[in-house]
Design a protein around this motif. Structure first.
Motif, PDB file in Angstrom:
ATOM      1  N   THR A 132       9.388   5.349   3.825  1.00  0.00           N
ATOM      2  CA  THR A 132      10.565   4.850   3.853  1.00  0.00           C
ATOM      3  C   THR A 132      11.924   5.443   3.367  1.00  0.00           C
ATOM      4  N   GLY A 133      11.619   5.965   2.258  1.00  0.00           N
ATOM      5  CA  GLY A 133      12.804   6.661   1.390  1.00  0.00           C
ATOM      6  C   GLY A 133      13.318   7.943   2.184  1.00  0.00           C
ATOM      7  N   LEU A 134      12.287   8.686   2.878  1.00  0.00           N
ATOM      8  CA  LEU A 134      12.789   9.714   3.866  1.00  0.00           C
ATOM      9  C   LEU A 134      13.435   9.394   4.944  1.00  0.00           C
ATOM     10  N   VAL A 135      12.794   8.440   5.827  1.00  0.00           N
ATOM     11  CA  VAL A 135      13.471   7.913   6.961  1.00  0.00           C
ATOM     12  C   VAL A 135      14.790   7.295   6.820  1.00  0.00           C
ATOM     13  N   GLY A 136      14.780   6.503   6.062  1.00  0.00           N
ATOM     14  CA  GLY A 136      16.045   5.692   5.524  1.00  0.00           C
ATOM     15  C   GLY A 136      16.974   6.671   5.129  1.00  0.00           C
ATOM     16  N   SER A 141      21.161   6.019   4.821  1.00  0.00           N
ATOM     17  CA  SER A 141      22.086   6.840   3.451  1.00  0.00           C
ATOM     18  C   SER A 141      21.238   7.715   2.954  1.00  0.00           C
ATOM     19  N   PRO A 142      21.644   8.927   2.603  1.00  0.00           N
ATOM     20  CA  PRO A 142      21.050  10.067   2.137  1.00  0.00           C
ATOM     21  C   PRO A 142      20.445   9.700   0.535  1.00  0.00           C
ATOM     22  N   ALA A 148      11.933   8.281  -2.317  1.00  0.00           N
ATOM     23  CA  ALA A 148      10.785   9.395  -2.190  1.00  0.00           C
ATOM     24  C   ALA A 148      10.630  10.127  -3.410  1.00  0.00           C
ATOM     25  N   GLY A 149      11.782  10.395  -3.924  1.00  0.00           N
ATOM     26  CA  GLY A 149      11.826  11.348  -5.232  1.00  0.00           C
ATOM     27  C   GLY A 149      11.065  10.523  -6.484  1.00  0.00           C
ATOM     28  N   ALA A 150      11.537   9.135  -6.522  1.00  0.00           N
ATOM     29  CA  ALA A 150      10.915   8.361  -7.653  1.00  0.00           C
ATOM     30  C   ALA A 150       9.540   8.114  -7.628  1.00  0.00           C
ATOM     31  N   LEU A 155       4.188   9.437  -9.411  1.00  0.00           N
ATOM     32  CA  LEU A 155       2.816   9.797  -9.253  1.00  0.00           C
ATOM     33  C   LEU A 155       2.516  11.190 -10.106  1.00  0.00           C
ATOM     34  N   THR A 156       3.513  12.093 -10.270  1.00  0.00           N
ATOM     35  CA  THR A 156       3.300  13.044 -11.302  1.00  0.00           C
ATOM     36  C   THR A 156       3.047  12.534 -12.781  1.00  0.00           C
ATOM     37  N   PHE A 157       3.682  11.707 -13.097  1.00  0.00           N
ATOM     38  CA  PHE A 157       3.515  11.044 -14.305  1.00  0.00           C
ATOM     39  C   PHE A 157       2.183  10.361 -14.409  1.00  0.00           C
ATOM     40  N   SER A 158       1.752   9.788 -13.411  1.00  0.00           N
ATOM     41  CA  SER A 158       0.552   9.099 -13.401  1.00  0.00           C
ATOM     42  C   SER A 158      -0.648  10.040 -13.476  1.00  0.00           C
TER      43      SER A 158
END
Length: 196
Positions: A132-136, A141-142, A148-150, A155-158
């Motif tokens: 959704t973040g990438l398509v949106g 809006s960029p 997606a970054g968040a 996931l990295t923190f997890s």
């Protein structure tokens, strides 16, 4: 054997044999009540990880020398093993591959109402939010790419902390609450005392 070389896992086939050979074996399933209801090892006790975390000492008092901790993949069971180890239960093992691996190995399981396990729900939600973040971000809006970054950062923190905030949030959703979670007293008191 030093703690660094202590074997802390058990294979499904070995657990099947232990269940047959050892009457004093206690199998603790640390998944949610809904996951436990869907599929669990016959004779296992459901003590969800939050209860293990909150009542580690009380649970440790109920456990003898033969303890196997079970979850879906081994992550939550390993967290429980570490907590119990700090409370003096140094002989606990984690089932390799979780409940599904035990069932696939011909282990005696009880199947109930089928639901998606929590880890699968996390993968679906995280993946959907990234897409959704990438398509949106491409079409609307960029700024939406930050979603997606968040999720990636989360996931990295997890992975680094071996925790899952999204899993905790999903576990309280109505579809995961069809089975009442046991209270600490219900969960821990069902386990026979080792001296009994």
């Amino acid at each position: 054997m030093t703690p660094s070389t202590t074997i802390t896992t058990v294979e499904p086939a070995t657990l099947r044999q232990w269940i047959t050979d050892h009457e004093d074996l206690v199998v603790i399933d640390v998944r949610s009540a809904a996951e436990f209801e869907a599929l669990h090892i016959r004779g296992s006790y459901n003590v969800p990880l939050p209860l293990v975390s909150e009542h580690t000492e009380q649970l440790a008092e109920r456990l003898g020398e033969r303890v196997v901790l079970v979850c879906q993949s081994g992550v939550r069971a390993e967290q429980a093993r570490q907590r119990l180890g700090a409370a003096g239960v140094e002989t606990a093992h984690v089932l390799t591959g979780g409940v599904n691996a035990f069932a696939a190995a011909g282990g005696d399981v009880i199947r109930g109402a089928q639901r998606w396990d929590l880890e699968r729900q996390v993968r679906l939600v995280a993946g959907s939010l990234v897409v959704t973040g990438l398509v949106g971000g491409k079409f609307l809006s960029p700024k939406l790419r930050t979603v997606a970054g968040a999720i990636g950062a989360g996931l990295t923190f997890s992975g680094v902390t071996n925790t899952c905030a999204m899993g905790k949030a999903l576990s309280v959703m109505p579809w995961n609450k069809t089975t009442a979670a046991p209270t600490a007293a219900e969960a821990i008191n069902q386990i026979p005392h080792p001296s009994a």
